[in-house]
Design an enzyme around this catalytic site. Sequence first.
Site, PDB file in Angstrom:
ATOM      1  N   LEU A 104       0.866  -1.185   0.000  1.00 23.23           N
ATOM      2  CA  LEU A 104       0.000   0.000   0.000  1.00 23.23           C
ATOM      3  C   LEU A 104       0.894   1.223   0.000  1.00 23.23           C
ATOM      4  O   LEU A 104       1.843   1.275   0.770  1.00 23.23           O
ATOM      5  CB  LEU A 104      -0.855   0.051   1.276  1.00 23.23           C
ATOM      6  CG  LEU A 104      -1.778  -1.119   1.602  1.00 23.23           C
ATOM      7  CD1 LEU A 104      -2.304  -0.961   3.026  1.00 23.23           C
ATOM      8  CD2 LEU A 104      -2.938  -1.177   0.616  1.00 23.23           C
ATOM      9  N   HIS A 105       0.623   2.174  -0.865  1.00 24.34           N
ATOM     10  CA  HIS A 105       1.412   3.412  -0.770  1.00 24.34           C
ATOM     11  C   HIS A 105       0.713   4.630  -1.345  1.00 24.34           C
ATOM     12  O   HIS A 105       1.186   5.748  -1.181  1.00 24.34           O
ATOM     13  CB  HIS A 105       2.769   3.239  -1.460  1.00 24.34           C
ATOM     14  CG  HIS A 105       2.694   3.372  -2.950  1.00 24.34           C
ATOM     15  ND1 HIS A 105       2.370   2.325  -3.752  1.00 24.34           N
ATOM     16  CD2 HIS A 105       2.873   4.438  -3.748  1.00 24.34           C
ATOM     17  CE1 HIS A 105       2.372   2.729  -5.007  1.00 24.34           C
ATOM     18  NE2 HIS A 105       2.658   4.005  -5.044  1.00 24.34           N
ATOM     19  N   ARG A 106      -0.385   4.430  -2.053  1.00 24.07           N
ATOM     20  CA  ARG A 106      -0.988   5.586  -2.732  1.00 24.07           C
ATOM     21  C   ARG A 106      -1.624   6.554  -1.757  1.00 24.07           C
ATOM     22  O   ARG A 106      -2.223   6.142  -0.764  1.00 24.07           O
ATOM     23  CB  ARG A 106      -2.042   5.123  -3.729  1.00 24.07           C
ATOM     24  CG  ARG A 106      -1.426   4.646  -4.962  1.00 24.07           C
ATOM     25  CD  ARG A 106      -2.359   4.476  -6.100  1.00 24.07           C
ATOM     26  NE  ARG A 106      -1.646   3.723  -7.099  1.00 24.07           N
ATOM     27  CZ  ARG A 106      -0.810   4.266  -7.972  1.00 24.07           C
ATOM     28  NH1 ARG A 106      -0.649   5.558  -8.021  1.00 24.07           N
ATOM     29  NH2 ARG A 106      -0.159   3.505  -8.818  1.00 24.07           N
ATOM     30  N   ASP A 147      -2.428  -1.501  -3.888  1.00 20.90           N
ATOM     31  CA  ASP A 147      -2.954  -0.315  -4.565  1.00 20.90           C
ATOM     32  C   ASP A 147      -1.932   0.189  -5.583  1.00 20.90           C
ATOM     33  O   ASP A 147      -2.087   1.268  -6.149  1.00 20.90           O
ATOM     34  CB  ASP A 147      -3.330   0.785  -3.554  1.00 20.90           C
ATOM     35  CG  ASP A 147      -2.124   1.313  -2.775  1.00 20.90           C
ATOM     36  OD1 ASP A 147      -1.017   0.756  -2.923  1.00 20.90           O
ATOM     37  OD2 ASP A 147      -2.301   2.284  -2.021  1.00 20.90           O
TER      38      ASP A 147
END
Length: 355
Positions: free
Chosen positions: A205-207, A278
Amino acid sequence: MKIVTIIGARPQFIKAAAVSRAFEESKKIEEIIVHTGQHFDTSMSEVFFQELQIPVPKYNLSINSLSHGAMTGRMLEEIEKVLLLEKPDCVLVYGDTNSTVAGALAAKKLHMKVIHVEAGLRSFNMAMPEEINRIVTDRLSDILFCPTEQAVKNLIKEGFEHFNCKYHCVGDVMYDAVLHFLPIAEAKPDIKKRIGLDQYIACTLHRQETTDNKIHFKNVIEALDVIHKQIPVVLPIHPRTKKMLQSFELEPEFKIIEPLGYLDMLNFVSGSALVITDSGGLQKEAYFLKKCCVIIRNDTEWTELTNAGYAMLTGYDPTVINKTVTKLLDTKLSFAEQFYGDGGAARIIANTLLK
Ligand code: UD1
């Protein structure tokens, strides 16, 4: 032919590994690499240069940890200086990051030819900084290399046939990278032993839409904690995600590990039961490594994967995320379609440029 290549973020290092090798093999392209510094930790940058044998950047601009405007603005200023000094025949940019749009804009304003690798992708979500970056970059580009037929269709719909540019469907250089590096990765020590698990779900996850929206982020963490009780969830953590967990005071129960290098990442995905992400690039890497993918977003650029049932969009609702994980864990598919070319995209790019 002299090309200045602008890179700065993790996925661009991987793409450059494939394309720079093809340039070198052509023996007719001189490439100067500029690293904007957008990603800078050893685990987010250095390890990729070491493992993937990317030529050492001639310039490192060390621009990072700023707001979108400040980051893009400072990059624009510094890239312009480099381009005036190097006077290349063209400037190459990858993907959809702030480094991409800054490179394209600096080059175009100096009347230099802009080459965009991974052109034509659209999520049709203008709230994503990446969507803004890719639309602007495509419009500024003279030569657009598209990874899929869908990307070409997107450009045609936006009128690119009438613009003074050329676009080509060449396949995806990330597929080239997987084919080249997978055998090298497989010779490395077993990642399952390192993380101490035999069966797990690989998650990233990073967005901003996930991590910076407290409700989204809380929901996703809650969903992953529930899934973790059935089958362990392991997340190599991106610096933004780490920062936002602290800032929202969230304490996940699933397993968090340090960011992985590319070779470890290939083994990590290969050994997993399923991918939850994501990320844009990881959706495809999951497919290349024959894994289904739960996409924690409302939209995707890689619609061929969702249309064929290899990946499913969930948005941020924990119930939908849980149901989708259960469904995809039980799905058996062929992974036989060649959505992304045959692994020779980088060579086609080099040959096309030389023509
Ligand atoms: C960027 C790209 C995104 C791409 C992603 C790949 C933009 C708008 N976004 O997002 O398209 O999918 O890279 O990872 O360009 N940080 C560190 N150490 C690092 C790198 C980043 O601490 O080595 C911190 C930054 O200081 C920042 C945060 O992580 O606070 C996010 O980094 P940023 O460069 O803004 O974008 P990404 O989320 O990585």
